[in-house]
Design a protein around this motif. Sequence first.
Motif, PDB file in Angstrom:
ATOM      1  N   ARG A   1      10.294   8.886  -5.497  1.00 13.88           N
ATOM      2  CA  ARG A   1      10.998   9.265  -4.276  1.00 13.88           C
ATOM      3  C   ARG A   1      10.241   8.718  -3.074  1.00 13.88           C
ATOM      4  N   LEU A   2      10.821   7.734  -2.424  1.00  8.14           N
ATOM      5  CA  LEU A   2      10.208   7.112  -1.255  1.00  8.14           C
ATOM      6  C   LEU A   2      10.810   7.701   0.017  1.00  8.14           C
ATOM      7  N   SER A   3       9.959   7.910   1.005  1.00 13.53           N
ATOM      8  CA  SER A   3      10.441   8.404   2.294  1.00 13.53           C
ATOM      9  C   SER A   3      10.799   7.258   3.218  1.00 13.53           C
TER      10      SER A   3
ATOM     11  N   LEU B   1       6.549   9.296  -1.206  1.00 15.14           N
ATOM     12  CA  LEU B   1       5.747   8.090  -1.078  1.00 15.14           C
ATOM     13  C   LEU B   1       6.233   7.243   0.088  1.00 15.14           C
ATOM     14  N   ALA B   2       5.296   6.789   0.896  1.00 15.95           N
ATOM     15  CA  ALA B   2       5.601   5.838   1.970  1.00 15.95           C
ATOM     16  C   ALA B   2       5.010   4.496   1.546  1.00 15.95           C
TER      17      ALA B   2
ATOM     18  N   GLU C   1       0.855  -1.192   0.000  1.00 14.00           N
ATOM     19  CA  GLU C   1       0.000   0.000   0.000  1.00 14.00           C
ATOM     20  C   GLU C   1       0.881   1.228   0.000  1.00 14.00           C
ATOM     21  N   TRP C   2       0.414   2.268  -0.666  1.00 16.35           N
ATOM     22  CA  TRP C   2       1.137   3.528  -0.753  1.00 16.35           C
ATOM     23  C   TRP C   2       0.394   4.608   0.016  1.00 16.35           C
ATOM     24  N   SER C   3       1.139   5.522   0.601  1.00 18.63           N
ATOM     25  CA  SER C   3       0.534   6.696   1.229  1.00 18.63           C
ATOM     26  C   SER C   3       1.448   7.896   1.023  1.00 18.63           C
ATOM     27  N   ASP C   4       0.877   9.081   1.198  1.00 15.30           N
ATOM     28  CA  ASP C   4       1.623  10.319   1.050  1.00 15.30           C
ATOM     29  C   ASP C   4       2.332  10.631   2.364  1.00 15.30           C
ATOM     30  N   ASP C   5       3.605  10.989   2.271  1.00 18.84           N
ATOM     31  CA  ASP C   5       4.387  11.357   3.452  1.00 18.84           C
ATOM     32  C   ASP C   5       5.088  12.679   3.148  1.00 18.84           C
ATOM     33  N   ASP C   6       4.360  13.774   3.310  1.00 15.83           N
ATOM     34  CA  ASP C   6       4.877  15.122   3.027  1.00 15.83           C
ATOM     35  C   ASP C   6       5.445  15.248   1.616  1.00 15.83           C
ATOM     36  N   GLY C   7       4.710  14.749   0.635  1.00 14.49           N
ATOM     37  CA  GLY C   7       5.103  14.865  -0.755  1.00 14.49           C
ATOM     38  C   GLY C   7       5.920  13.704  -1.286  1.00 14.49           C
TER      39      GLY C   7
END
Length: 127
Positions: free
Chosen positions: A107-109, A55-56, A47-53
């Motif tokens: 870009r992954l966080s 991807l987490a 699953e993907w989520s937004d982490d301050d711009g």
Amino acid sequence: MSQAAEAATPSRLYSGHNRISTQALTSLAKAAAAESLGVPAHDVRAEWSDDDGLLALSLVTPIKIPGLTAVIRDPERVSVFGGSIWQRAVSAKSDILTKVTELSGARLSRVDIRISGAHVTERGRVR
């Protein structure tokens, strides 16, 4: 500069957009996790989520482990697999983040991993 020369500059040749679909990113993440943890890709959930711009990535996956009988007979079997489950999960986070970033350009966080089960590689005989 003439219009023909201006049109041939690299910025003109490569203008436009490239997008990678969520489905393609998910397939890539599942394949990277499967390779890193030694399990089939179809057993990995991503699953993907937004982490301050950025991807987490959150993964739920089993992990490949040696049979317990084999470990009792030879405790070094654990080191052949790369250490404890905890050590391997921590190492896999970095591997997965690097692979997904390099192959997709996204870009992954961070990568979060939840181990959901075990794939035992060697089974003993039932007596």
